[in-house]
Design an enzyme around this catalytic site. Structure first.
Site, mmCIF file in Angstrom:
data_model
loop_
_atom_site.group_PDB
_atom_site.id
_atom_site.type_symbol
_atom_site.label_atom_id
_atom_site.label_comp_id
_atom_site.label_asym_id
_atom_site.label_seq_id
_atom_site.Cartn_x
_atom_site.Cartn_y
_atom_site.Cartn_z
ATOM 1 N N ASP A 20 0.743 -1.094 -0.067
ATOM 2 C CA ASP A 20 -0.146 0.097 -0.008
ATOM 3 C C ASP A 20 0.944 1.332 -0.130
ATOM 4 O OD1 ASP A 20 -1.552 2.116 0.686
ATOM 5 O OD2 ASP A 20 -2.280 1.402 2.417
ATOM 6 N N LYS A 84 2.776 11.400 -3.721
ATOM 7 C CA LYS A 84 1.730 10.458 -4.196
ATOM 8 C C LYS A 84 0.834 11.684 -5.259
ATOM 9 C CE LYS A 84 -1.503 6.914 -3.410
ATOM 10 N NZ LYS A 84 -2.312 6.053 -2.456
ATOM 11 N N GLU A 183 -7.383 0.756 -4.441
ATOM 12 C CA GLU A 183 -7.239 0.486 -2.848
ATOM 13 C C GLU A 183 -8.698 0.079 -2.456
ATOM 14 O OE1 GLU A 183 -5.962 4.491 -1.896
ATOM 15 O OE2 GLU A 183 -4.038 3.833 -2.534
ATOM 16 N N ASP A 206 -12.656 5.661 2.836
ATOM 17 C CA ASP A 206 -11.176 5.553 2.937
ATOM 18 C C ASP A 206 -10.910 6.972 3.310
ATOM 19 O OD1 ASP A 206 -8.324 5.491 2.959
ATOM 20 O OD2 ASP A 206 -8.243 4.571 1.123
HETATM 21 P P1 ADP Z 1 -3.028 7.566 3.838
HETATM 22 O O1 ADP Z 1 -3.811 6.357 3.068
HETATM 23 O O2 ADP Z 1 -3.149 8.879 3.441
HETATM 24 O O3 ADP Z 1 -1.518 7.130 3.742
HETATM 25 P P2 ADP Z 1 -3.553 6.537 6.801
HETATM 26 O O4 ADP Z 1 -4.626 5.521 6.234
HETATM 27 O O5 ADP Z 1 -2.198 5.972 6.960
HETATM 28 O O6 ADP Z 1 -3.105 7.579 5.334
HETATM 29 O O7 ADP Z 1 -4.003 7.661 7.758
HETATM 30 C C1 ADP Z 1 -3.103 8.345 8.276
HETATM 31 C C2 ADP Z 1 -4.019 9.235 9.244
HETATM 32 O O8 ADP Z 1 -4.986 8.499 10.216
HETATM 33 C C3 ADP Z 1 -3.158 10.192 9.929
HETATM 34 O O9 ADP Z 1 -3.697 11.613 9.806
HETATM 35 C C4 ADP Z 1 -3.219 9.691 11.388
HETATM 36 O O10 ADP Z 1 -3.059 10.687 12.331
HETATM 37 C C5 ADP Z 1 -4.650 9.211 11.287
HETATM 38 N N1 ADP Z 1 -4.711 8.120 12.473
HETATM 39 C C6 ADP Z 1 -4.241 7.260 12.604
HETATM 40 N N2 ADP Z 1 -4.656 6.553 13.861
HETATM 41 C C7 ADP Z 1 -5.642 7.447 14.283
HETATM 42 C C8 ADP Z 1 -6.539 7.362 15.506
HETATM 43 N N3 ADP Z 1 -6.536 6.285 16.285
HETATM 44 N N4 ADP Z 1 -7.252 8.252 15.524
HETATM 45 C C9 ADP Z 1 -7.569 9.345 14.689
HETATM 46 N N5 ADP Z 1 -6.667 9.276 13.640
HETATM 47 C C10 ADP Z 1 -5.982 8.387 13.307
HETATM 48 MG MG MG Z 2 -4.359 4.870 2.422
#
Ligand code: ADP
Ligand code: MG
Length: 644
Positions: A20, A84, A183, A206
């Site tokens: 991913d 990205k 995704e 998502d």
């Molecule tokens: P992407 O798909 O954009 O790479 P992710 O799915 O990894 O991103 O999400 C990252 C985001 O999720 C960040 O803003 C992070 O702070 C938030 N995040 C991760 N865990 C939590 C949580 N327990 N509660 C709220 N936000 C969260």
């Molecule tokens: Mg993602």
């Protein structure tokens, strides 16, 4: 996640990993007969922040991942994140992005967008390749051999050029990209949604760090015709068809916002803290990079804490005796982010409209992305779609897990992983003393549901831990733990009075929903579990065999636990009665009661008492104390003036 070495059968073939490649975070996963799992780094971390820092002078890579992310505020022009957003885009396409990116974006060959640090210019695929290479290294360290092939995911709305740029990134990182998968499709695959419903319509919500998208997919499972080692050529990049063996998805509609994500919540909290700091210590107070960095880390940590807890303490030392300190509640955060959440909800309505569907047409809603852990987000999504969304798999891992499932299908090692139509092993919960109460027995056909009532063992108990177990044995220590959750906020009541109804529901996908409700107070809690992932059929057979071999010994152990629990409850009741009316009964009877209690206590404390003798003593004690109980009840009624 498991760090175990892969089984020999799969070890012979070159592993194909699923990746991913996210805007904020990237992950790598792998799947064998036992199901998909994330490959963590040496420190056990699964997420790799998609951040790279270059040296301004030499152009060398200085840091990748968490370190680059933490230090980003100090090196704003050297730290490349969210690359990205630039993948496969022309320089003029990304004008709108520039306001968000503190690093320099320039025009490259064919008007493409490039990143410049100092004298060096990098194409977005080159930067992504640095992240991919890091993940590849991680996988190689895990397997102890080279990893050359991968499945990589992209957003459903990525066009040909963006998909091609992602392929290029893989190639630069030394990976052959066998397939580019959407995704949302990967997320659905991780839940095996394609295999259970011939024509499932699924919504995937998502919400990541910087982007939001919601897609409606029609899924179909296509049996693979590829043999191991003979991998199908990559299908055309356009649209949503991931084609070939595995899952075919048709993206009916997508909607979203490329500038909506968890980062916004961090920004709102930072602004709140900054405002309050200035009010407290003077409006002229400046925020140097180190302070900004600390504020950002604090904001994200606070946000994450409030997903779990109702409130959190915030504290930051600004130097010079200036300490900023406050408590923030989940309610405060929710009030602040409500409009932000509503923007995602508007997109959900929009995507339904463009797919010409109503919420009732959607069979499943799958939650993806770290920000869907925010309780308010989950709540609103459940309200809009009118059903509880799927959250059993880790929100930020689910896309990578699905990519790994797709990879294993391509490798031909995973055709056996189809979900069984029956529950392979019994499911139950832990009861007092380490026994297991089974709610659903092995070989029940799915979907199925079971419900049972429990209560508390301690007076005034306000929370109950529900521990969900799988296996045929009678004791917790011999079963496999699937998960646990706490039912909190039960009003204090005497032991045995709360009515706790536990419901197990296994849906057609084999996903187990466990919920518990205390009927008097209406307090409820629950979890979702995917019970089938992670156990092969051989293991199931082995567990069954063990259970038969141990059946007698297990039954005895279970019976002893029940006897001990009952004895403790009864003895406590007798002691209460003695305290109340002990003086009112004759000495001879009192001694007789004491003797029978002492005898039962002897069994309770014995290491391996004889269960039959124990049961007999318990029955004798119970019968022998009926008169005492009656006396106590009479006294209570008299005290309350209910009888003469
Ligand atoms: P992407 O798909 O954009 O790479 P992710 O799915 O990894 O991103 O999400 C990252 C985001 O999720 C960040 O803003 C992070 O702070 C938030 N995040 C991760 N865990 C939590 C949580 N327990 N509660 C709220 N936000 C969260
Ligand atoms: Mg993602």
């Amino acid at each position: 996640m498991s760090q175990a070495t892969p089984p020999a059968s799969a070890a012979q073939a070159d592993p194909i990993v699923g990746i991913d490649l996210g805007t904020t975070n990237s992950l790598v996963a792998w799947c064998d007969e036992r199901g998909p799992r994330i490959i963590p780094d040496a420190l056990g971390r699964s997420l790799l922040p998609s951040v790279v820092r270059f040296n301004r002078g030499t152009g060398d890579v200085e840091a990748v991942g968490q370190e680059a992310r933490t230090e980003a505020v100090r090196f704003p022009r050297e730290t490349v994140f969210s690359v990205k957003r630039l993948m496969g885009r022309g320089r003029d396409d990304v004008d709108a992005e520039l306001a968000y990116l503190p690093y320099e974006v320039v025009r490259g060959e064919n008007d493409t967008a490039r990143v410049r640090v100092g004298e060096r210019v990098f194409s977005p695929p080159e930067v992504s390749a640095i992240i991919l290479a890091k993940l590849r290294e991680r996988a190689e360290a895990h397997f102890g051999r080279p990893v050359r092939r991968a499945v990589i995911t992209v957003p459903a709305y990525f066009d040909d050029a963006q998909r091609q740029a992602t392929r290029d990134a893989g190639r630069i990182a030394g990976l052959e990209v066998l397939r580019i998968v959407n995704e949302p499709t990967a997320a659905a695959l991780a839940y095996n949604l394609d295999q259970r419903h011939a024509d499932a319509t699924v919504a995937v919500f998502d919400l990541g760090g910087g982007t939001f998208d919601v897609s409606i997919l029609r899924l179909q499972h296509a049996p693979t015709e590829t043999k191991p080692g003979e991998v199908a050529p990559a299908t055309g990049a356009s649209g949503g068809n991931s084609g070939g063996g595995g899952s075919i998805d048709q993206v009916l509609a997508t909607a979203g916002d490329t500038h909506l994500g968890g980062d916004d919540v961090d920004q709102m909290l930072i602004a709140l803290f900054q405002g309050e700091i200035q009010k407290q210590f003077g409006a002229g107070l400046a925020f140097p990079p180190a302070t900004l960095q600390a504020l950002r880390t604090l904001a994200e940590a606070t946000k994450i804490r409030l997903s779990e807890n109702e409130s959190g303490a915030v504290e930051i030392d600004l130097g010079g005796g200036r300490l900023y300190k406050r408590t923030i509640t989940r309610g405060e955060l929710e009030a602040m982010i409500a409009p932000w959440v509503e923007r995602t909800i508007d997109c959900c309505r929009r995507v339904l409209r463009s797919a010409k569907l109503g919420p009732g047409d959607i069979q499943r809603v799958v939650m993806v992305g770290g920000s869907t852990r925010i309780p308010l987000v989950r709540r609103r999504v459940a309200e809009v779609f009118g059903s509880e969304p799927y959250t059993a798999l880790n929100h930020d891992e689910v896309v990578a897990l699905g990519a790994a499932v797709q990879a294993s299908i391509l490798a031909g090692i995973n055709r056996d992983m189809l979900l069984l139509d029956v529950i392979p092993l019994s499911l139950g919960i832990e009861t007092m003393g380490g026994a297991v109460a089974k709610l659903i027995v092995a070989n029940s056909t799915i979907p199925c549901r079971a419900r049972e009532n429990f209560s508390t063992y301690v007076d005034g108990q306000t929370s109950v831990m529900i521990h969900v177990l799988q296996g045929e044995r009678e004791l917790v220590k011999d079963c496999r733990s699937l998960g646990r959750f706490e039912l909190k906020g039960v009003p204090p009541m005497p032991a045995g009075l709360p009515k706790i109804e536990v419901t197990f529901l296994v849906d057609a996908n084999g996903i187990l929903n466990v919920s518990a409700i205390e009927k008097r107070s209406e307090k409820s809690a629950g979890i979702q579990i995917v019970p089938n992932h992670g156990l092969s059929r051989d293991e199931v057979r082995q567990i069954e065999a063990q259970s038969l071999a141990h059946a007698r010994e297990d039954m005895t152990a279970h019976r002893l636990i029940d006897l001990r629990n009952q004895a403790r409850l009864d003895i406590r009741a007798i002691e209460r009665q003695l305290a109340k009316v002990g003086d009112a009964i004759d000495a001879e009877y009192r001694d007789q009661v004491a003797a029978s209690v002492a005898k039962v206590k002897g069994f309770v404390d014995a290491a391996a008492p004889d269960a039959d003798a124990f049961a007999k003593a318990l029955t004798e004690m119970d019968h022998g104390t009926v008169r005492l109980a009656e006396t106590a009840i009479r006294k209570t009624l008299q005290d309350e003036g209910l009888t003469g």
